[in-house]
Design an enzyme around this catalytic site. Structure first.
Site, PDB file in Angstrom:
ATOM      1  CB  CYS A 579      -0.828   0.155   1.075  1.00 48.94           C
ATOM      2  SG  CYS A 579      -2.169  -1.200   1.420  1.00 48.94           S
ATOM      3  CE1 TYR A 623      -3.222   0.339   0.554  1.00 53.66           C
ATOM      4  CE2 TYR A 623      -6.104   1.504   1.697  1.00 53.66           C
ATOM      5  CZ  TYR A 623      -5.224   0.458   1.219  1.00 53.66           C
ATOM      6  OH  TYR A 623      -5.593  -0.363   1.035  1.00 53.66           O
ATOM      7  CD1 TRP A 641      -5.833   1.045   4.734  1.00 54.33           C
ATOM      8  CD2 TRP A 641      -3.414   1.297   5.063  1.00 54.33           C
ATOM      9  NE1 TRP A 641      -5.017   0.099   5.065  1.00 54.33           N
ATOM     10  CE2 TRP A 641      -4.150  -0.398   5.388  1.00 54.33           C
ATOM     11  CE3 TRP A 641      -2.021   1.413   4.584  1.00 54.33           C
ATOM     12  CZ2 TRP A 641      -3.292  -1.805   5.194  1.00 54.33           C
ATOM     13  CZ3 TRP A 641      -0.906   0.048   4.953  1.00 54.33           C
ATOM     14  CH2 TRP A 641      -1.759  -1.130   5.394  1.00 54.33           C
ATOM     15  CE1 TYR A 835      -8.198  -2.424  -2.344  1.00 59.25           C
ATOM     16  CE2 TYR A 835      -7.977  -3.993  -0.709  1.00 59.25           C
ATOM     17  CZ  TYR A 835      -7.852  -2.578  -0.598  1.00 59.25           C
ATOM     18  OH  TYR A 835      -7.517  -2.255   1.033  1.00 59.25           O
ATOM     19  CG  HIS A 836      -5.242  -5.117  -2.792  1.00 58.20           C
ATOM     20  ND1 HIS A 836      -4.991  -5.778  -1.734  1.00 58.20           N
ATOM     21  CD2 HIS A 836      -4.786  -4.077  -2.595  1.00 58.20           C
ATOM     22  CE1 HIS A 836      -4.748  -4.982  -1.078  1.00 58.20           C
ATOM     23  NE2 HIS A 836      -4.866  -3.938  -1.090  1.00 58.20           N
ATOM     24  CG  HIS A 921      -3.963  -0.076  -4.130  1.00 60.07           C
ATOM     25  ND1 HIS A 921      -2.991  -0.328  -3.369  1.00 60.07           N
ATOM     26  CD2 HIS A 921      -4.428  -0.097  -2.594  1.00 60.07           C
ATOM     27  CE1 HIS A 921      -2.856  -1.193  -2.091  1.00 60.07           C
ATOM     28  NE2 HIS A 921      -4.193  -1.228  -1.931  1.00 60.07           N
TER      29      HIS A 921
END
Length: 978
Positions: A579, A623, A641, A835-836, A921
């Site tokens: 992240c 993030y 985050w 996601y990811h 992301h």
């Protein structure tokens, strides 16, 4: 989880009283390679004694030893050993003679002589006075006495004589160190203790460790004549019992030695953990190989390597396989002490094996049937998905008469996906019910069905395969209209699989095509294109999950030409790069900032394939988004985050000065209105370098901004993005000079409906926003890629963003045409990308798409793979590859504003530069496309004048494409823009 301290009265050292209030914090143990695992600090205030749970019984201390940083032995025997003698009248006390006394901090270390589960420490102050009672403290653990964890507990003990207890999440360790950083009553620089005890605990298994109940172990040889060092000891959960190769009678059995684990059933296996014996070096395994087998006869090598000569647990991960047996073979002893091998414990790590080529993973799928025999035996529909060929679906035959033909069985894959075939495995134990005539249908909603294929299968037990034109569907129905041998009105099946699209099965060249799935040893949650036709990917400290701030990262590099994937763990930067913010520097170095280790900066040099640490950021964050500016600096903002609750205002990095804050670039200006507040509202900013060191902030908040990075910086409102709402986890792509396409997203990070809206933003003269045609479907968690011809490819995502799920995954990508403003649906992919997940343009004009998932409890949505999409511009109408222009000669470096000569195989006038990308992301601030038209053409050599403004042509590595009159791009040449 960390709980409690018991408070009471305690004393220590040369006498007195002290402060109250204590708190304990939990953390995890040091990692296998000496790197620190996560630290989770949970503060708790002092509880009344009546409210505190009783401490567990202490561990027996027989054979243990204690050492200290210092001890008073000149005037009296206050040595460290006294804390283990069971006599409260003898104490350890720090040195106070000759004066001056040894200063704080002081530490005392308990060696338990073998790794064991430890979950707490009890500290009894000296009974005869206050001097030296420990106030502030921390507790750390180690498996080897060299590498120590972050504190597993810390806090401040009250100045009382009562025994103090600190409990923490159970860890496996041999050594425990208590460090005193203050004296409870501030009487002097002393520390003391009457007794120290440790509490037992059962450490949670490492993420992914398979339960070993019922397993057995056998070895090529074992020492059982003089001591029970049999193979079974590696599975008994006791680190004090070991397997050791035979050494009596002499001579000892020679290397190699092997130990085989029989897990009793085929299962997904993706790694092995080897714990050396805790009580000496003899037999530590050096060179090794790990093999797997389904039958114990035929073996496949999974990985090889060499382990270091330490007692730390070793972990080897590999591409997941389905196997029953795993064999570890030692071909050397780590310290060359002799021909021995040994092990205290062996664990296996679970993983989701890659399906056979083209076969879609079935995790989470369900099956229903028109009818099934369940009265006399369980022949239900679910059996066709259980992976066991011995269990079958069979149509109802009791009570008589049997249910008549036709019969059907329906597979619900739980999300729309690309499907291009079906395999049918008949029952293995007889012919009854083998399907003869059949039809296969597909549906997106389970109501409206389309026929994909019909035919007749032979009356044999071999698996049958049917291919058809790829479709996007959630449901597939197989209907049997006859029994292959005409034996009766029955139908049956052992297993049913579905096939994903392949390069030859897309719905025509206008929809593009997908290549086979590429397996990775990790979830590629972040990626970067490298010179030399390579792709760098990474996950977290683990290949398949994340958590904490462990200080190391799993990486892999794909050689796109050969398909070979190599794996490496990066630990020298002390950075878990999950992240993070990512960006490419002007010299091609990849910068990764923050994330799980929220202050860290790591730098990757593609030329040397080496990682080095960079300076820490001033503001810890995760993030966030990074962007390389026209000045060659890197700007970052947001990222709540991780790194605490402080405002994640802007800061900027330069090669000369490192990081400095920009106090006038406040994060408040970029926030979305997320229901979870700043923790989610400052994530994943859409940032674009602009002339003069400025940065344009395009979203995902509906309000846009101009950011200056000079001096203290500034942030200026650039207006609303037309009628767009906040679009968190949408995407923004610079497809032309100063022109940006934004797509999708949702008003909240998760659990809010995504949008299909798309907008264009022109920042060449002020800021102009126009709404273009909506995408065909709503998307959040999608990825956008600028193509060489100026089109934009958008792939993956969900209708409603829910992290770590594939619910309502968008399987078919879309391409947007800037000339028409229209979207075209493409062929669906084989694996959900939500996601990811990542997507990047490759040097040959194709697109890599991969990843998704990355969490402990979402193995069904952990996608350790990728796919490559071939866009329609590379295909003829029949699906064959188009002839492409070729770049014959081009410079490898060029300066901004210079003129370069490009020689092609035939005359070409249109070119484009696409900056190499980093992505995680959905954020890719590096990619930008710069169209170029030849200023002159001499034969096959074109002259190109590059933009003179580094805010347009941001320095770094670029892919230079030549395009023919049909818009077909060449394979790119790499050019470094200075």
């Amino acid at each position: 989880m960390v709980l409690l301290l018991v408070v009471g009265c305690g004393t220590v050292g040369p006498a007195a009283t002290g402060p109250a209030g204590s708190h304990v914090h939990g953390a995890a143990l040091a990692g296998p390679n000496g790197s620190s695992l996560s630290t989770q600090l949970h503060h708790s205030t002092v509880l009344p004694a009546a409210l505190v749970e009783p401490a567990p019984a202490p561990l027996p201390r027989t054979g243990w030893t204690a050492t200290a940083s210092d001890a008073e032995t000149a005037r009296v025997n206050n040595g460290a050993a006294n804390v283990l003698d069971g006599d409260t009248a003898t104490i350890w006390h720090t040195r106070y003679s000759p004066a001056p006394a040894a200063p704080l901090p002081h530490s005392i270390t308990i060696d338990t002589k073998a790794a064991r589960g430890i979950a707490g420490l009890a500290y009894l102050p000296r009974p005869d006075g206050g001097n030296g009672r420990i106030g502030s403290f921390d507790i750390r653990v180690s498996v080897d006495g060299v590498t120590w964890s972050q504190p597993v507990a810390n806090g401040t003990w009250a100045d009382t004589i009562a025994e103090k207890t600190a409990t923490f999440t159970a860890v496996s360790a041999r050594y425990v160190r208590l460090t005193a950083t203050s004296e409870a009553g501030n009487r002097g620089p002393w520390s003391s203790a009457a007794e120290i005890n440790l509490f037992a605990g059962d450490p949670a298994p490492a993420a992914g460790v398979l339960p070993r109940a019922g397993w057995t172990a056998t070895a090529s040889d074992a020492e059982i004549a003089r001591v029970n060092n049999g193979a079974a000891n590696v599975l008994d959960g006791s680190t004090a019992t070991i397997w050791h190769s035979r050494y009596s009678p002499a001579p000892a059995a020679p290397l190699p030695h092997s130990i085989t684990i029989d897990t009793k059933a085929a299962r997904g296996i993706a790694g092995l953990q080897y714990l050396p014996r805790p009580d000496g070096g003899n037999g530590r395994i050096g060179k090794y190989s790990i093999e797997a087998s389904s039958d114990g006869t035929t073996w496949s090598v999974l990985t090889t390597g060499t382990w270091s000569d330490t007692i730390a647990e070793k972990t080897a991960t590999f591409t997941a396989v389905s196997a029953r047996y795993v064999r570890l073979t030692a071909t050397s002893e780590a310290g060359n002490r002799g021909p021995w091998s040994s092990a205290a414990e062996i664990n296996l790590l679970g993983g989701e094996p890659a399906p056979a080529t083209g076969v879609l993973p079935r995790a989470g799928w369900t099956a229903t049937a028109s009818d099934a025999e369940t009265a006399r035996v369980n022949n239900g529909a679910a059996n066709v998905l259980d992976g066991d060929t011995a269990t079958i679906w069979h149509t109802r035959y009791s009570p008589a008469p049997a249910a008549p033909l036709p019969h059907s069985i329906t597979i619900d894959t739980k999300a729309a996906r690309g499907i291009a075939g079906l395999t049918y495995l008949p029952r293995p134990d007889g012919g009854n019910g083998r399907i003869g005539k059949y039809s296969i249908e597909a549906s997106s909603d389970g109501i409206t069905w389309n026929v994909l294929a019909t035919g007749t299968w032979a009356d044999t037990g071999v698996e049958k395969t049917v291919d058809f034109t790829a479709v996007s569907a959630r449901y597939v129905r197989l209907t049997a209209t006859s029994e292959a041998g005409n034996r009766g009105p029955w139908s049956s099946a052992a297993e049913i699989n579905l096939l994903g699209p392949s390069a030859g099965s897309s719905a025509g060249s206008s929809a593009g095509s997908w290549g086979p799935t590429i397996n990775f040893p990790l979830v590629p949650a972040a990626a970067a294109i490298l010179p030399g036709n390579k792709l760098l990917t990474w996950s977290s400290y683990s290949p398949t999950t994340f958590g904490g701030s462990r200080g190391y990262t799993q990486t892999s590099i794909l050689d796109i030409a050969t398909g070979k994937v190599t794996q490496a763990q990066v630990s020298n930067t002390g950075h878990d790069m999950f992240c993070p913010g990512t960006s490419m520097l002007p010299d091609g170095t990849i910068m990764v900032t923050g994330g799980s280790n929220s202050s860290k900066t790591s730098l990757y040099n593609p030329t040397t394939n080496a990682w080095t640490p960079g300076p820490d950021m001033k503001i810890a964050r995760g993030y966030q988004s990074n962007v390389t500016t026209s000045t060659g600096e890197v700007f970052t903002i947001g990222g709540s985050w991780s790194g605490g609750a402080a405002a994640k205002n802007g800061e900027i990095w330069s090669a000369a000065g490192g990081w400095r804050t920009l106090p006038n670039v406040g994060v408040d200006s970029i926030l979305t209105d997320d229901p979870r507040g700043q923790y989610r509202s400052d994530n994943h900013a859409w940032l674009f370098a602009a002339p003069g060191g400025r940065v344009f902030h395009a979203g995902p908040s509906r309000r846009m901004n101009w950011i200056s990075t000079t001096g203290n910086g500034s942030i200026t409102d650039a207006g609303l993005r037309s009628d767009s709402a906040d679009a968190m986890n949408g995407d923004a792509v610079m497809y032309d000079v100063g022109k940006i396409l934004t797509v999708g997203g949702a008003t909240a990070y998760s659990d809010a409906p995504a949008t299909a809206r798309a907008y264009t933003i022109d920042i060449n003269d002020g800021v102009r926003v126009d709404r273009t045609e909506d995408m065909a479907v709503t998307r959040s968690f999608a990825n956008g890629v600028a193509l060489p011809d100026g089109q934009v490819f958008v792939v993956g995502g969900q209708a409603t963003p829910v992290p770590f799920t594939d619910t309502d995954a968008r399987m078919a990508p879309e391409i947007w045409n800037p000339e028409t403003g229209k979207w075209t649906m493409m062929a669906p992919m084989a694996v959900p990308r939500t996601y990811h997940s990542v997507a990047l343009l490759l040097p040959d004009g194709r697109i890599f798409v991969g990843g998704g998932g990355l969490c402990t409890n979402c193995t069904k949505t952990n996608h350790l793979d990728g796919e490559i999409f071939t866009p329609p511009y590379l295909l003829n109408a029949d699906g064959s590859e188009r002839a492409r222009p070729a770049i014959v000669a081009a410079p490898t470096t060029a300066a901004v504003g210079s003129t370069v000569a490009i020689t092609t195989g035939s005359p070409v006038t249109e070119f484009s530069l696409v900056r190499m990308s980093t992505v995680t992301h959905t954020v890719n601030t590096d990619q930008r496309r710069i169209p170029l038209t030849a200023t002159s053409v001499n034969g096959n050599t074109s002259s190109l004048t590059l933009p003179a403004d580094p805010g347009i042509l941001v320095p770094g590595n670029y892919m230079l494409f030549a395009m023919d009159d049909n818009g077909v791009p060449s394979v790119a040449s790499t050019i470094s823009i200075k």
